[in-house]
Design a protein around this motif. Sequence first.
Motif, PDB file in Angstrom:
ATOM      1  N   GLY A 105       0.799  -1.224   0.000  1.00  0.00           N
ATOM      2  CA  GLY A 105       0.000   0.000   0.000  1.00  0.00           C
ATOM      3  C   GLY A 105       0.829   1.271   0.000  1.00  0.00           C
ATOM      4  O   GLY A 105       0.331   2.336  -0.325  1.00  0.00           O
ATOM      5  N   LEU A 106       2.113   1.153   0.359  1.00  0.00           N
ATOM      6  CA  LEU A 106       2.992   2.323   0.331  1.00  0.00           C
ATOM      7  C   LEU A 106       3.612   2.408  -1.059  1.00  0.00           C
ATOM      8  O   LEU A 106       4.373   1.531  -1.461  1.00  0.00           O
ATOM      9  N   GLU A 107       3.248   3.460  -1.807  1.00  0.00           N
ATOM     10  CA  GLU A 107       3.570   3.487  -3.242  1.00  0.00           C
ATOM     11  C   GLU A 107       4.381   4.701  -3.691  1.00  0.00           C
ATOM     12  O   GLU A 107       4.843   4.737  -4.816  1.00  0.00           O
ATOM     13  N   LYS A 108       4.487   5.723  -2.827  1.00  0.00           N
ATOM     14  CA  LYS A 108       5.212   6.927  -3.240  1.00  0.00           C
ATOM     15  C   LYS A 108       6.256   7.304  -2.189  1.00  0.00           C
ATOM     16  O   LYS A 108       6.010   7.210  -0.993  1.00  0.00           O
ATOM     17  N   CYS A 109       7.414   7.751  -2.695  1.00  0.00           N
ATOM     18  CA  CYS A 109       8.525   8.116  -1.809  1.00  0.00           C
ATOM     19  C   CYS A 109       8.787   9.614  -1.867  1.00  0.00           C
ATOM     20  O   CYS A 109       8.949  10.167  -2.953  1.00  0.00           O
ATOM     21  N   PHE A 110       8.839  10.235  -0.713  1.00  0.00           N
ATOM     22  CA  PHE A 110       9.207  11.657  -0.634  1.00  0.00           C
ATOM     23  C   PHE A 110      10.465  11.760   0.225  1.00  0.00           C
ATOM     24  O   PHE A 110      10.481  11.291   1.362  1.00  0.00           O
ATOM     25  N   ILE A 244       1.152   7.220  11.380  1.00  0.00           N
ATOM     26  CA  ILE A 244       2.525   7.508  10.952  1.00  0.00           C
ATOM     27  C   ILE A 244       3.457   6.566  11.714  1.00  0.00           C
ATOM     28  O   ILE A 244       3.556   6.644  12.935  1.00  0.00           O
ATOM     29  N   ALA A 245       4.099   5.664  11.003  1.00  0.00           N
ATOM     30  CA  ALA A 245       5.055   4.753  11.639  1.00  0.00           C
ATOM     31  C   ALA A 245       6.445   5.355  11.504  1.00  0.00           C
ATOM     32  O   ALA A 245       6.986   5.460  10.399  1.00  0.00           O
ATOM     33  N   ASP A 246       6.991   5.782  12.626  1.00  0.00           N
ATOM     34  CA  ASP A 246       8.346   6.338  12.627  1.00  0.00           C
ATOM     35  C   ASP A 246       9.324   5.180  12.830  1.00  0.00           C
ATOM     36  O   ASP A 246       9.599   4.766  13.948  1.00  0.00           O
ATOM     37  N   GLU A 247       9.823   4.665  11.705  1.00  0.00           N
ATOM     38  CA  GLU A 247      10.778   3.552  11.770  1.00  0.00           C
ATOM     39  C   GLU A 247      12.206   4.051  11.542  1.00  0.00           C
ATOM     40  O   GLU A 247      13.062   3.320  11.038  1.00  0.00           O
ATOM     41  N   LEU A 271       5.209   5.932   6.302  1.00  0.00           N
ATOM     42  CA  LEU A 271       6.327   5.198   6.896  1.00  0.00           C
ATOM     43  C   LEU A 271       7.560   6.096   6.795  1.00  0.00           C
ATOM     44  O   LEU A 271       7.928   6.542   5.706  1.00  0.00           O
ATOM     45  N   VAL A 272       8.174   6.380   7.959  1.00  0.00           N
ATOM     46  CA  VAL A 272       9.308   7.298   8.005  1.00  0.00           C
ATOM     47  C   VAL A 272      10.593   6.505   8.224  1.00  0.00           C
ATOM     48  O   VAL A 272      10.702   5.753   9.191  1.00  0.00           O
ATOM     49  N   LEU A 284      20.204  10.756   4.852  1.00  0.00           N
ATOM     50  CA  LEU A 284      19.102  10.623   3.896  1.00  0.00           C
ATOM     51  C   LEU A 284      17.886  10.136   4.672  1.00  0.00           C
ATOM     52  O   LEU A 284      18.022   9.360   5.618  1.00  0.00           O
ATOM     53  N   SER A 285      16.730  10.599   4.303  1.00  0.00           N
ATOM     54  CA  SER A 285      15.512  10.068   4.910  1.00  0.00           C
ATOM     55  C   SER A 285      14.415  10.063   3.865  1.00  0.00           C
ATOM     56  O   SER A 285      14.519  10.726   2.828  1.00  0.00           O
ATOM     57  N   VAL A 286      13.389   9.281   4.140  1.00  0.00           N
ATOM     58  CA  VAL A 286      12.302   9.158   3.174  1.00  0.00           C
ATOM     59  C   VAL A 286      10.988   8.930   3.913  1.00  0.00           C
ATOM     60  O   VAL A 286      10.962   8.310   4.980  1.00  0.00           O
ATOM     61  N   VAL A 287       9.934   9.490   3.343  1.00  0.00           N
ATOM     62  CA  VAL A 287       8.584   9.204   3.834  1.00  0.00           C
ATOM     63  C   VAL A 287       7.873   8.472   2.710  1.00  0.00           C
ATOM     64  O   VAL A 287       7.781   8.978   1.590  1.00  0.00           O
ATOM     65  N   LEU A 288       7.400   7.267   3.010  1.00  0.00           N
ATOM     66  CA  LEU A 288       6.602   6.543   2.022  1.00  0.00           C
ATOM     67  C   LEU A 288       5.133   6.713   2.376  1.00  0.00           C
ATOM     68  O   LEU A 288       4.765   6.703   3.551  1.00  0.00           O
ATOM     69  N   THR A 289       4.321   6.903   1.339  1.00  0.00           N
ATOM     70  CA  THR A 289       2.891   7.011   1.596  1.00  0.00           C
ATOM     71  C   THR A 289       2.080   6.334   0.505  1.00  0.00           C
ATOM     72  O   THR A 289       2.631   5.771  -0.437  1.00  0.00           O
ATOM     73  N   THR A 290       0.770   6.382   0.655  1.00  0.00           N
ATOM     74  CA  THR A 290      -0.125   5.642  -0.244  1.00  0.00           C
ATOM     75  C   THR A 290      -0.493   6.473  -1.470  1.00  0.00           C
ATOM     76  O   THR A 290      -0.391   7.704  -1.454  1.00  0.00           O
ATOM     77  N   ASN A 291      -0.976   5.815  -2.485  1.00  0.00           N
ATOM     78  CA  ASN A 291      -1.481   6.530  -3.657  1.00  0.00           C
ATOM     79  C   ASN A 291      -2.705   7.359  -3.310  1.00  0.00           C
ATOM     80  O   ASN A 291      -2.969   8.388  -3.926  1.00  0.00           O
ATOM     81  N   GLU A 292      -3.430   6.914  -2.308  1.00  0.00           N
ATOM     82  CA  GLU A 292      -4.628   7.642  -1.892  1.00  0.00           C
ATOM     83  C   GLU A 292      -4.252   9.029  -1.347  1.00  0.00           C
ATOM     84  O   GLU A 292      -4.864  10.040  -1.706  1.00  0.00           O
TER      85      GLU A 292
END
Length: 434
Positions: A105-110, A244-247, A271-272, A284-292
Amino acid sequence: MTNEELKRRDLEVLWHPCTQMKDHEFLPLTPIKKGYGVYLEDFEGNRYIDAISSWWVNLFGHSNSYINSRVKEQLDTLEHVILAGFTHESVIKLSERLVKLTPKGLEKCFYADNGSSAVEVALKMSYHAHKNGGKEKKLFVSLTNSYHGETLGALSVGDVELYKKTYEPLLIRSIQTAVPRDMSQEAAYEAACEFERLCAQRGNEISAIILEPMIQGAGYMHMYHSDFLVRVREITKRYDIHLIADEVMVGFGRTGKLFACEHANVSPDFLVLSKGLTGGYLPLSVVLTTNEIYARFYCDYGEYKAFLHSHSYTGNALACSAANATLDIFEKEDIIEKNLEKSNYIAEKVNSFRALSNVKEVRQCGMVCAVELQGYDPSERIGLKVYEYGLKHGVLLRPLGHVIYFMPPYVITNEEIDTMIKVAYDVVVMLEAR
Ligand SMILES: *Cc1c(COP(=O)(O)O)cnc(C)c1O
């Protein structure tokens, strides 16, 4: 420069993180000349096992030859390029891989460039996504004893007094709900019930709950049962609250799974990731989120709907190459499986602590193991004593208050585990005898 010169010149011009600088009147700095594997070596030839992975970032050892070679390759091709309007191969490959490896479900990376900034991104995106959907939800919820970084937004949702208290008047509004008090299923259930009561009262104001799945790192390595995550996910769905899952700390295998959310088989809305993302090489860090969520921002220009957040070094090519190299190692060497053996070995070895009268609890989740001491006043600075003893005996331990913990790079051998634990054991015995 000589060792003494390095120490002197450093203090003339540097201000170190998370440090009362006056401590250095009696506590010498440790200039490091080189790193290899789990070892850090100083200018006098002493070496230290990096039992805390240099603040939880290092996964496959210092100066890892494979990661080195991939970063060097990148260095000779492209060091960095603006990520607005432009792109590059390393960031695309990394994003494809992260989408594939993270929960469904996590489809985009910022991208951003450190954990705190990524937390800021997730908080802003959550609020903004609700707003773009026509809802004004101004409140963030986090867990008691949580840590999410130290920029003002991240600090606002944290709950470790040591970092937060001074800045309280500056922070954005957030409320805390209880973290499960221990690793039992019952504690997970009770804490989830408390969160549910909060949602029943104020659910329409709450944008998101942010949490550290399984282990609260800076919160003294507090651990809880995965059932809590299952229930929180279910509750947040019912109340249109983001999870928000801070991993930042627990991601990339620390808990025994590649991502800690896997323990509960849940997929968050955000997902962080940071720290281990580049194997401990580059920020480097990234936030992944859904297409929704992504779709909430996707429209014709000009209605304050786009996510205009940016950092100069977003998606830095060198950092992405280190991240890709790190993922290569996970892929090629079946790390998660091998770590299971290592964490079992650590579990066996730390058992000896349980018999000591000044040990309150020994807890472990995957490759993170904590020994909590009891009966000391904070003014005794027991952690500092452990730190100094560790250095004298070749191990970098950096307790959180009265909690000694082991979070070594995954390349640690059983022999090195023996040394790491023996040194910590000896100092705890010494403290017990006083
Ligand atoms: C370290 C950490 C952060 C902050 O990351 P920085 O890169 O230090 O800003 C955020 N969340 C968690 C859980 C962390 O452990």
